[in-house]
Design a protein around this motif. Structure first.
Motif, PDB file in Angstrom:
ATOM      1  N   LEU A   1     -17.317 -36.915   9.613  1.00 31.00           N
ATOM      2  CA  LEU A   1     -16.869 -35.591   9.142  1.00 31.00           C
ATOM      3  C   LEU A   1     -15.346 -35.570   9.038  1.00 31.00           C
ATOM      4  N   ARG A   2     -14.695 -36.092  10.060  1.00 28.74           N
ATOM      5  CA  ARG A   2     -13.225 -36.081  10.059  1.00 28.74           C
ATOM      6  C   ARG A   2     -12.655 -37.014   8.994  1.00 28.74           C
ATOM      7  N   ALA A   3     -13.287 -38.179   8.850  1.00 26.85           N
ATOM      8  CA  ALA A   3     -12.800 -39.133   7.837  1.00 26.85           C
ATOM      9  C   ALA A   3     -12.941 -38.550   6.439  1.00 26.85           C
ATOM     10  N   ILE A   4     -14.075 -37.895   6.185  1.00 26.09           N
ATOM     11  CA  ILE A   4     -14.309 -37.299   4.858  1.00 26.09           C
ATOM     12  C   ILE A   4     -13.301 -36.173   4.616  1.00 26.09           C
ATOM     13  N   GLU A   5     -13.099 -35.345   5.628  1.00 26.60           N
ATOM     14  CA  GLU A   5     -12.185 -34.211   5.507  1.00 26.60           C
ATOM     15  C   GLU A   5     -10.738 -34.693   5.302  1.00 26.60           C
ATOM     16  N   ASP A   6     -10.392 -35.818   5.958  1.00 31.22           N
ATOM     17  CA  ASP A   6      -9.067 -36.421   5.745  1.00 31.22           C
ATOM     18  C   ASP A   6      -8.895 -36.849   4.299  1.00 31.22           C
ATOM     19  N   MET A   7      -9.966 -37.401   3.738  1.00 35.59           N
ATOM     20  CA  MET A   7      -9.872 -37.975   2.398  1.00 35.59           C
ATOM     21  C   MET A   7      -9.878 -36.883   1.342  1.00 35.59           C
TER      22      MET A   7
ATOM     23  N   PRO B   1     -17.011 -28.916   9.058  1.00 33.37           N
ATOM     24  CA  PRO B   1     -16.795 -28.526  10.465  1.00 33.37           C
ATOM     25  C   PRO B   1     -16.412 -29.738  11.315  1.00 33.37           C
ATOM     26  N   THR B   2     -15.116 -30.050  11.351  1.00 37.08           N
ATOM     27  CA  THR B   2     -14.671 -31.284  11.999  1.00 37.08           C
ATOM     28  C   THR B   2     -14.724 -31.229  13.524  1.00 37.08           C
TER      29      THR B   2
ATOM     30  N   LEU C   1     -22.108 -30.558  -1.242  1.00 41.17           N
ATOM     31  CA  LEU C   1     -22.444 -31.048   0.100  1.00 41.17           C
ATOM     32  C   LEU C   1     -22.872 -32.517   0.045  1.00 41.17           C
ATOM     33  N   LEU C   2     -23.691 -32.854  -0.941  1.00 45.30           N
ATOM     34  CA  LEU C   2     -24.139 -34.243  -1.059  1.00 45.30           C
ATOM     35  C   LEU C   2     -22.977 -35.158  -1.409  1.00 45.30           C
ATOM     36  N   GLU C   3     -22.064 -34.647  -2.230  1.00 42.35           N
ATOM     37  CA  GLU C   3     -20.893 -35.438  -2.567  1.00 42.35           C
ATOM     38  C   GLU C   3     -20.127 -35.799  -1.295  1.00 42.35           C
ATOM     39  N   SER C   4     -20.013 -34.843  -0.387  1.00 41.70           N
ATOM     40  CA  SER C   4     -19.341 -35.122   0.888  1.00 41.70           C
ATOM     41  C   SER C   4     -20.057 -36.259   1.608  1.00 41.70           C
TER      42      SER C   4
ATOM     43  N   ARG D   1     -21.893 -38.576   0.330  1.00 37.21           N
ATOM     44  CA  ARG D   1     -21.724 -39.841  -0.392  1.00 37.21           C
ATOM     45  C   ARG D   1     -20.340 -40.452  -0.158  1.00 37.21           C
ATOM     46  N   MET D   2     -19.388 -39.620   0.252  1.00 33.61           N
ATOM     47  CA  MET D   2     -18.044 -40.138   0.506  1.00 33.61           C
ATOM     48  C   MET D   2     -17.905 -40.746   1.895  1.00 33.61           C
ATOM     49  N   ALA D   3     -18.944 -40.690   2.699  1.00 32.78           N
ATOM     50  CA  ALA D   3     -18.822 -41.135   4.090  1.00 32.78           C
ATOM     51  C   ALA D   3     -18.319 -42.574   4.182  1.00 32.78           C
ATOM     52  N   LEU D   4     -18.886 -43.463   3.369  1.00 31.93           N
ATOM     53  CA  LEU D   4     -18.502 -44.865   3.472  1.00 31.93           C
ATOM     54  C   LEU D   4     -17.070 -45.109   2.997  1.00 31.93           C
ATOM     55  N   PRO D   5     -16.714 -44.688   1.754  1.00 32.77           N
ATOM     56  CA  PRO D   5     -15.301 -44.883   1.364  1.00 32.77           C
ATOM     57  C   PRO D   5     -14.326 -44.190   2.307  1.00 32.77           C
ATOM     58  N   ALA D   6     -14.705 -43.038   2.846  1.00 39.29           N
ATOM     59  CA  ALA D   6     -13.782 -42.313   3.728  1.00 39.29           C
ATOM     60  C   ALA D   6     -13.527 -43.098   5.012  1.00 39.29           C
TER      61      ALA D   6
END
Lengths: 449, 449
Positions: B255-261, B267-268, B313-316, B318-323
């Protein structure tokens, strides 16, 4: 005494050699298929015993024909000369039933319907339902990748097998698959053994997937004045977005045979009866199906008002094969065509029947494009029946279909499988067979020549 | 010049040998995997050309590593020393789309998402949706038996492949499978090649099944104060009879990595976020899921009010790995456990992270029991990261699970696959490999040693 019998005796395996018992076990339910003379019968009661039998057969070079309930319709379980019949019916325990992960672990001789009976208290069932479900065993169902009536919505046997224990040709025992929903560690051996008809290994244990029993199910019966109109109804329903839980076509030949065997008021003047099941939102689904049947020209449509009445309709459908068998010798075809070509297949079968002057009844898992043209040959029309049988297989291939939708290749369709697939495909199959069964002892002459 | 390059030149095949281009193609997306030095790269544009390349490589004994979009996360598409890289990205045409039989015939280089785009005007889609779906190709998806988010309701790639055209190790081309819904003529070669990671043949064409686009879909996000509570919610939902169309867990690290990116108000402070999709009767389904999340201890639950919000939400997710990759080097695990043991697996991963003092973020296809513990190793914690990686695989096996739920074996899990399966299973896999690729030229060192 032969080497194999000595080996089995020395290793504590009982082998029956009584000629009457052997004769009684040498055939399956394939009409008009010839069977060889077996050497002995072993009724195995454990994986260890199966392993010992295979190890011994491997040493002696003795063919092994594995049998369950012998309900094969393609000669898959018929004896070959000098073979050991390996019957697994005694291995009939459900070893565990896990309602949380929805899995049942079964010995191969467990009867299909018994799995659902055991799972019912948990609101679960084993979905795949071949016509033989009250007799046939899970080992045989998996070995033949069996179909059934519910496939149109719920898929075929192969989609329900999670893991297998298999005794290999040399007697070694292996496991493949996982208990997890997903898993991709290595080649998909579960699916390779599923449908291999006892030619690559002997299934000694199976972990199968259970699924929720639908809360409600209803069935509609629609009467059609022509096969073509019934075919149109199937096409309309399958392209409407509806997901019927079954969609069975019964033609006039079968309606009359069933009614002769057990009168229940079936419409014997109709050209075809279509049974359509629904189990998601059945009232709404069947109302829509009824409209589509009427639009396609159904002369009458009636709905089973409760589950008991619905079951009675299905019971009629399940009697189609035994009922027509009473009309004399039959040849059972099992073609499948792309759904869009069902009407052409039905018309083609009528044309073949007329040209060869034989009676051909058709029952079909219509929603799947899977037809069983049953050719009535009696004692005196076997030659023309065989010609019709072959032409129907040819018809299937010409429509982009397959020579076997669910019964398997066995001995009956071997040459036809060779026509269906290309040369490189056949070579790959032979290479796999050679790799896993170098001495060729496992169900020789089935699937591959 | 080497024999293979001469053969290719004589046969009219362009082979690129520019060192920079080769270096750029020698790796896939597997973090920290080592790649060998390829000899040449061929960008094939037809089945005939693939066949020529394989025939030539077979004659010369040259290893062939087949590549699509190179999105493998297990080193499945990395170069080996002296290999020919066979890239199929140019074979990217959808050859036919049949809305009646719901089939698409694709060249292997067609991007996953492009199939759904082409099918959309017919109300159809290609369901399987690996994380890489906007880039990865159908050939690679099939070769790796890829998973995705919709598997929990719609199943994995393997369930969507009807027929394949495959170029064999010696360059011969075969077809397997049928266009019919059912078909059991011969061994299930479609499923054998599916998931074989380019080690048994090269997929040159695929016929895949399309399915209706759900009329409506909605997504719910539930915030949990602990991983354990999120695990309880998953268990409650999966045993309630609900069939969520997706069920994704994202932990705080992600969650934090995605929010950083890309800040979007995630909700971090939460321990975990659970995304739950529904597409049958979504309002009713999500109302029930919301109750179950609240009962399991969710501190907040909110529903996407429309498809656009659901997609965001799904886009978030899907960004988990790159983030998380931006946090430094990572090791990507891909374990699957029986659904009932998800909570134990989540707790076990936390314990491993604490003991080795490494950060491990977890995203999970929670409804399938499929977890991706992503171990952040940076440049300085690679050793302890590797130890944690191995212990997580051990944990999966101890819970009755598998070392790879959807990414495949590649080079990364080879030894672990050998631990997961028994000796006879491994021997069967090797026998099949030997039978179909006797010279061992196809993606050597992947799957099997």
């Amino acid at each position: 005494m032969s080497q194999i019998l000595n080996l089995l005796r020395d290793r504590g395996v009982d082998a029956v050699t009584d000629p009457d018992i052997l004769a009684a076990h040498s055939r399956d339910q394939t009409p008009l298929a010839e069977a060889g003379r077996p050497l002995a019968l072993v009724r195995a009661s454990s994986t260890a015993e199966v392993s010992t039998v295979l190890r011994s057969a491997h040493e002696a070079g003795t063919p092994v024909v594995t049998q369950g309930a012998r309900t094969s319709l393609c000669g898959g379980a018929t004896a070959t000369d000098g073979c050991l019949l390996l019957n697994l019916s005694r291995m009939n325990r459900i070893l565990s039933l896990d309602p949380v992960n929805r899995l049942a672990v079964c010995e191969p001789g467990v009867v299909n319907a018994d799995i659902s009976r055991a799972a019912e208290p948990h609101g679960l069932r084993y979905a795949p339902d071949p016509g033989s479900w009250q007799e046939s065993t899970i080992g045989g169902n998996i070995a033949t990748a069996a179909g059934g009536m519910c496939c149109v919505k719920y898929g075929v046997t192969a989609e329900y097998v999670r893991a297998l224990e298999v005794a290999l040709a040399d007697g070694r025992v292996m496991r493949c698959g996982t208990e997890t929903v997903k898993g991709v560690a290595g080649y998909d051996l579960v699916r390779l053994f599923t449908g291999s008809e006892g030619t690559l290994g002997v299934i000694t244990q199976a972990t199968v997937r259970l699924s929720p029993v639908p809360a409600q199910r209803l069935t509609l019966a629609a009467v059609f004045p022509s096969i073509a109109a019934a075919g149109d109804a199937v096409a309309a329903i399958m392209s409407s977005g509806l997901q019927p839980s079954l969609m069975e076509l019964i033609d006039q030949v079968h309606l009359r045979a069933i009614e002769d065997m057990r009168p229940s008021g079936l419409p014997t003047d109709a050209a075809a009866l279509l049974l359509i099941g629904a189990d998601s939102d059945p009232d709404a689904e069947l109302a829509r199906a009824e409209e589509l049947c009427a639009a396609a020209g159904a002369s009458e449509v009636y709905r089973a008002t409760d589950a008991a009445e619905a079951d009675a309709l299905l019971e009629s459908r399940r009697m189609a094969l035994p009922a027509i068998e009473r009309k004399g010798g039959i040849l059972v075809d099992d073609i499948a065509v792309p759904r869009s070509r069902l009407a052409e297949a039905l018309a083609g079968v009528e044309e073949v029947a007329a040209r060869h002057d034989v009676v051909i009844g058709v029952v079909a898992h219509a929603g799947d494009g899977n037809l069983h043209p049953n050719i009535v040959v009696g004692d005196d029309r076997i030659e023309r029946g065989r010609a019709a049988f072959d032409e129907i297989l040819d018809l299937a291939l010409s429509l982009g279909g397959t020579v076997t939708g669910e019964h398997g290749v066995g001995v009956l369709k071997r040459e036809w499988m060779e026509r269906e697939v290309d040369e490189a495909n056949l070579d790959v199959q032979k290479a796999i067979k050679k790799a896993l069964d170098p001495k060729g002892i496992l169900n020789p002459g089935k699937v591959l020549a």
